[in-house]
Design an enzyme around this catalytic site. Structure first.
Site, PDB file in Angstrom:
ATOM      1  N   HIS A 359      33.971  -2.844 -25.519  1.00 25.77           N
ATOM      2  CA  HIS A 359      34.419  -3.050 -24.134  1.00 25.77           C
ATOM      3  C   HIS A 359      35.063  -1.770 -23.583  1.00 25.77           C
ATOM      4  CE1 HIS A 359      35.777  -5.275 -20.598  1.00 25.77           C
ATOM      5  NE2 HIS A 359      36.854  -4.503 -20.678  1.00 25.77           N
ATOM      6  N   GLU A 360      36.011  -1.230 -24.332  1.00 30.19           N
ATOM      7  CA  GLU A 360      36.748  -0.065 -23.820  1.00 30.19           C
ATOM      8  C   GLU A 360      35.836   1.158 -23.719  1.00 30.19           C
ATOM      9  OE1 GLU A 360      39.230  -1.100 -22.528  1.00 30.19           O
ATOM     10  OE2 GLU A 360      39.568  -2.898 -23.725  1.00 30.19           O
ATOM     11  N   HIS A 363      33.823   1.166 -20.674  1.00 25.70           N
ATOM     12  CA  HIS A 363      34.569   1.656 -19.509  1.00 25.70           C
ATOM     13  C   HIS A 363      34.413   3.173 -19.334  1.00 25.70           C
ATOM     14  CE1 HIS A 363      36.698  -1.680 -17.717  1.00 25.70           C
ATOM     15  NE2 HIS A 363      37.247  -2.065 -18.856  1.00 25.70           N
ATOM     16  N   GLU A 382      35.544  -4.382 -14.293  1.00 27.02           N
ATOM     17  CA  GLU A 382      35.568  -5.221 -15.492  1.00 27.02           C
ATOM     18  C   GLU A 382      34.251  -5.973 -15.695  1.00 27.02           C
ATOM     19  OE1 GLU A 382      37.609  -4.822 -17.668  1.00 27.02           O
ATOM     20  OE2 GLU A 382      39.442  -4.108 -16.722  1.00 27.02           O
ATOM     21  N   TYR A 445      36.049 -10.410 -14.984  1.00 21.90           N
ATOM     22  CA  TYR A 445      35.254 -10.216 -16.204  1.00 21.90           C
ATOM     23  C   TYR A 445      33.965 -11.034 -16.198  1.00 21.90           C
ATOM     24  CZ  TYR A 445      39.226  -7.743 -18.162  1.00 21.90           C
ATOM     25  OH  TYR A 445      40.221  -6.836 -18.390  1.00 21.90           O
TER      26      TYR A 445
HETATM   27 ZN   LIG Z   1      38.145  -3.753 -19.162  1.00 27.99          ZN
END
Ligand SMILES: [Zn+2]
Length: 617
Positions: A359-360, A363, A382, A445
């Site tokens: 996830h990170e 980004h 997100e 999200y």
């Molecule tokens: Zn995030």
């Protein structure tokens, strides 16, 4: 006439993908040196910041964020925690019971030696002292001399700071026992763009700033190892990065120097127990894992191959990762993205660690490379990150050779639960303003992710994949909005998408189509909602053959190409006349007897009531 049309086409193709005319962005160039006072959890900092004004107008003021000031009793962040019905569990203590909670803001109980602060003691612009004032987490600077269009001013700042107790994202002594999680640690130049100055208080949501270069020197006790954004410049003189370094210490301290190019947030963390693992992905990304080597960090030891696989997959499908390094650093209180680095907490469970890393790291595209403002476009930041994370998960972890038509049915379940909960607010709301964290989370999200997957339903999954790559070419290292993504999708697909983005983002309208009935060879469809969509209707006949009826929406002014998806296998596609939103019903005439009819068997249409989407004889 034909020749003329061809010329226009070439002209359009050449210019439609060029940069939007009139686009501009500011530039920063930080050189910082900080001196840690570890025992007091404080540091002294000095900065030289070159700020370039490309805005087309002269600036009389500039603003900085002083994020650590949020961690003080009475701050806006503190008040928010006291008044929101479902505060972030990390930031509040439940003094009541599980069923009858009574939350206390952790910030409200901080003592003076536990709060966070950034106090500016000197500030000059091009050598001249400037006046400034601080309100909460924003420093307002009245310039000694306006910065004219195209000109660069140099700010020299001296400040001191106290690292707060770990309440959110940054702080001292995290739950994992990491001593310094240093995010939002420096006075950061605020973003000025065509919307004006972005001066949002630090309440809970995330960060937005101009792109630029960082040259950061950290003087810290000789026993610490640091993980940080960018590239370490002196690995031979510090602990952790090479075998047998020649450590250069002065008065018990070691200087660490990191440089990073073209990012908009610099993070670091330091701990005496940190070790550093390094490997290179096939696409050439240097991945560093920086974590405490102990019984609680077992998953970290197995994480590297997955992290490398992530960068290779993503570089192929969402655009080449453009920096040299990425550091995955243990710290903080969950997972948070920064320029070429992330802080991640925990590490006993491999699946959860990998999920957070994916996830990170995702980004790095949808936040860092496309400098998205999470406060304004939370669904984009997100939601699209979650989509990228999920695609990488299916490929790298689950090793699927063919992606499912809908890569994340869970996101649909989450969004539909929100849509039916009565708590949904429009996704265009500023991220800090949602009445509940519940609505914010599911909106950002899940609904953001549904927006991307459902876009594939409208323009076709192949066009969606092309849109991601085209968007990368056009918008990397810039500050695109959701509208910019929509424009690329329109250019790639030839389909008008204004209605879709407007209704899905700016309203809480929900989609509900139904098969009202089948009468002889006529299938009657109805739109029970105030949200019109194109319809894929798969029909199975009593003779065993299949037909896919495609009903475009008139507003699209185009049609999606035929999709090669498993649900449509063996079905001949028939394109029907457009439907349009002012008409609630539509009739499909078939040539044979209908055994079964299904609206969108791929389940990419976010229909909040799919019980009426299937007819069976
Ligand atoms: Zn995030």
């Amino acid at each position: 006439m034909r020749k003329f049309t061809l010329l226009i086409c070439i002209f359009l193709v050449q210019f439609s993908f060029a940069q939007r005319k009139g686009y501009w962005q500011q530039e920063v160039d930080y050189k910082m040196e900080i001196d840690m006072k570890e025992k007091a959890y404080q540091y002294d900092g000095k900065m030289q910041l070159k700020y370039t004004n490309n805005s087309g107008q002269s600036l009389n003021k500039v603003y900085f964020h002083l994020y650590f000031n949020a961690f003080q009793p009475g701050s806006m962040m503190d008040n928010r925690l006291q008044n929101i019905p479902d505060p972030d569990k990390r930031m509040a203590t439940n003094l009541g019971t599980k069923d009858n909670p009574k939350y206390e803001s952790r910030i409200s109980t901080l003592k003076p030696d536990q709060i966070g602060y950034q106090k500016v003691t000197s500030l000059k612009q091009d050598g001249k002292v400037v006046s400034y004032k601080v309100d909460g987490t924003i420093l307002e600077v009245t310039l000694a001399k306006p910065i004219a269009e195209g000109k660069t001013s140099t700010f020299e700042m001296v400040w001191n700071a106290q690292v707060p107790e770990q309440i959110r994202r940054s702080g001292r002594n995290s739950k994992d026992g990491v001593e310094f999680s240093m995010a939002q640690w420096y006075p950061k130049m605020a973003e000025f763009d065509p919307e004006g100055w972005h001066l949002d208080e630090y309440i809970g949501r995330e960060f937005f700033a101009p792109f630029g270069n960082f040259d950061v020197t950290i003087n810290i006790g000789k026993d610490y190892v640091i993980g940080a954004s960018g590239e370490l410049q002196n690995p031979n003189n510090v602990k952790g990065y090479v075998k047998n370094p020649t450590i250069k210490e002065q008065n018990g301290k070691v200087s660490w120097n990191f440089k990073a190019e073209n990012i908009h947030d610099f993070v670091w963390a330091a701990d005496k127990e940190f070790i550093v693992e390094h490997a290179k992905s096939k696409h050439g990304v240097n991945v560093y894992l920086v974590y405490q080597d102990n019984d609680s960090s077992t998953a970290w030891r197995e994480a590297m191959p997955y992290a490398l696989g992530f960068f290779d997959y993503n570089s192929e499908h969402f655009g080449q990762y453009p920096w040299k390094n990425y550091s995955i650093i243990q710290g903080g209180d969950g997972g948070m993205e920064y320029g070429t680095a992330t802080l991640i907490a925990g590490g006993k469970n491999l699946e959860s660690l990998i999920g957070t890393i994916f996830h990170e790291a995702a980004h790095s595209w949808y936040q860092q490379l496309f400098g998205i403002n999470e406060t304004y476009n939370e669904w984009f930041d997100e939601g699209f990150t979650s989509y990228v994370e999920q695609m990488a998960h299916l490929n790298v972890v689950e090793k699927l050779k063919v992606m499912p038509s809908n890569p994340n049915p869970d996101a649909y379940r989450g969004y539909i639960a929100l849509a039916l909960s009565g708590k949904e607010e429009p996704a265009s709301l500023l991220a800090d303003y949602y009445n509940t964290n519940y609505a914010y989370s599911l909106e950002a999200y899940y609904k953001g992710q549904v927006l991307a997957i459902q876009l594939g339903y409208i323009i076709g999954n192949d066009n969606l994949n092309k849109t991601f790559l085209q968007f990368y070419d056009q918008w990397k290292f810039k500050h695109p909005s959701g509208n910019d993504f929509k424009r690329v999708a329109e250019e790639v697909s030839g389909i008008n998408l204004k209605w879709y983005f407007n209704l899905f983002i700016n309203t809480t309208r929900k989609i509900d189509y139904a098969i009202e009935g089948v009468n002889g060879n006529t299938i009657k469809l109805v739109n029970n909602s105030d949200f019109a969509m194109p319809i894929d209707l798969l029909v199975e006949y009593t003779d065993g053959t299949k037909e896919l009826f495609y009903i475009p929406l008139r507003e699209m002014r185009g049609e999606k190409p035929e999709e090669n998806l498993v649900e449509y296998k063996g079905a001949k596609r028939t394109i029907l006349e457009d439907w349009f939103w002012t008409k609630p019903t539509y009739e499909v005439k078939t040539s044979k007897e209908v055994k079964k009819a299904t609206i969108d068997p791929t389940k990419r249409l976010a229909d909040v009531n799919d019980k009426n989407n299937v007819f069976k004889k």
